[in-house]
Enzyme design. Sequence first.
Site, mmCIF file in Angstrom:
data_model
loop_
_atom_site.group_PDB
_atom_site.id
_atom_site.type_symbol
_atom_site.label_atom_id
_atom_site.label_comp_id
_atom_site.label_asym_id
_atom_site.label_seq_id
_atom_site.Cartn_x
_atom_site.Cartn_y
_atom_site.Cartn_z
ATOM 1 N N GLY A 135 -2.835 -1.690 -7.281
ATOM 2 C CA GLY A 135 -1.712 -2.615 -7.364
ATOM 3 C C GLY A 135 -1.977 -3.753 -8.351
ATOM 4 N N HIS A 165 0.841 -1.198 0.000
ATOM 5 C CA HIS A 165 0.000 0.000 0.000
ATOM 6 C C HIS A 165 0.883 1.257 0.000
ATOM 7 C CE1 HIS A 165 -2.816 -2.839 2.257
ATOM 8 N NE2 HIS A 165 -3.551 -2.474 1.239
HETATM 9 P P1 AMP Z 1 -6.552 -3.706 -0.370
HETATM 10 O O1 AMP Z 1 -6.377 -2.900 0.873
HETATM 11 O O2 AMP Z 1 -6.169 -5.128 -0.236
HETATM 12 O O3 AMP Z 1 -7.916 -3.500 -1.003
HETATM 13 O O4 AMP Z 1 -5.519 -3.116 -1.425
HETATM 14 C C1 AMP Z 1 -5.523 -1.745 -1.767
HETATM 15 C C2 AMP Z 1 -4.630 -1.536 -2.962
HETATM 16 O O5 AMP Z 1 -3.305 -1.941 -2.649
HETATM 17 C C3 AMP Z 1 -5.069 -2.378 -4.175
HETATM 18 O O6 AMP Z 1 -4.948 -1.593 -5.349
HETATM 19 C C4 AMP Z 1 -4.089 -3.509 -4.147
HETATM 20 O O7 AMP Z 1 -3.858 -4.084 -5.418
HETATM 21 C C5 AMP Z 1 -2.843 -2.830 -3.629
HETATM 22 N N1 AMP Z 1 -1.912 -3.823 -3.065
HETATM 23 C C6 AMP Z 1 -2.198 -4.757 -2.141
HETATM 24 N N2 AMP Z 1 -1.117 -5.526 -1.903
HETATM 25 C C7 AMP Z 1 -0.129 -5.070 -2.720
HETATM 26 C C8 AMP Z 1 1.232 -5.459 -2.957
HETATM 27 N N3 AMP Z 1 1.807 -6.481 -2.316
HETATM 28 N N4 AMP Z 1 1.937 -4.765 -3.870
HETATM 29 C C9 AMP Z 1 1.370 -3.731 -4.544
HETATM 30 N N5 AMP Z 1 0.099 -3.323 -4.360
HETATM 31 C C10 AMP Z 1 -0.644 -3.966 -3.467
#
Ligand code: AMP
Length: 289
Positions: free
Chosen positions: A157, A40
Amino acid sequence: MTKPEVIADPAAWQARCRADRDAGARIALVPTMGYLHEGHLSLLREARRRADEGGRRGIATASIFVNPTQFGPSEDLSRYPRDLEGDLAKCAAAGIDRVLAPADPRAMFAPDHETWVSVERASEGLCGASRPGHFRGVATVVAKLLHLTRPHVALFGEKDFQQLAVIRAMVRDLFMDVEVAGMPIVRDADGLALSSRNAYLSAADRPRALSLSRALFEARDAAARGERDAGALRARARERIAEAGARVDYVEIVDPRTLAPVVRAEPGARMLVAAFVGPTRLIDNVSLR
Ligand code: AMP
């Protein structure tokens, strides 16, 4: 390191962002479900950078909202990890100016809410097949966040590769005036893709969880040596993950633009996996170069 302004009320958020936009500010948005990790943070830092592009006043924003509509009935909504105070400190360190953090999900999905965004083809297969309704919930909440914020750029991501495709399709089809930026996957030193759900893993789970990235890297190396048979690459990856004691949900190799499965793994094809480590469902993917 100044603390970000935290707004819980979507209408107040919309008014603040509208005033900034009207005053000529450039706005970047990172939608998240919180429990922030380095993956994030890479998005948040990039949001800071992208907001400041072009010499205009930049406003870097993020949302922290565990969206109930993207969880299935038997999924982990009630125990999804949360740490708002810790998240706000991380947002501050990444240079985020403003955070939307609705305290009650009904602020985003009122009891009489009845409008849904359904991105049909991109939501088929892969995670869409094992999580019915998931991408409808994702697309709807992201549409709301984009309307509330009206950012110039929104960052996502590649970790959630299908989600990124769903959002790109929605933005294209609904003529939304925003640039969607995809960011590379951030991994632990051992290769495990960072995820808020890694918090569920015990020490004994870790090698099982690692089998996802190991299987993907092995396939990437085999493809780099000239293996083009997608079926063979997938079978080997399935074996690797199953051997480690994780339960494979899917292993696919797809065209990165259409997400359609391919028979030949040409350079640039994307390999995606989902597997359960105990009750925890993990996903990961890699480009086969
Ligand atoms: P989430 O909180 O899981 O909904 O993720 C929020 C954003 O962070 C989304 O766009 C995810 O794809 C991105 N994200 C989560 N994990 C990773 C990671 N390991 N590397 C890059 N982006 C990430």
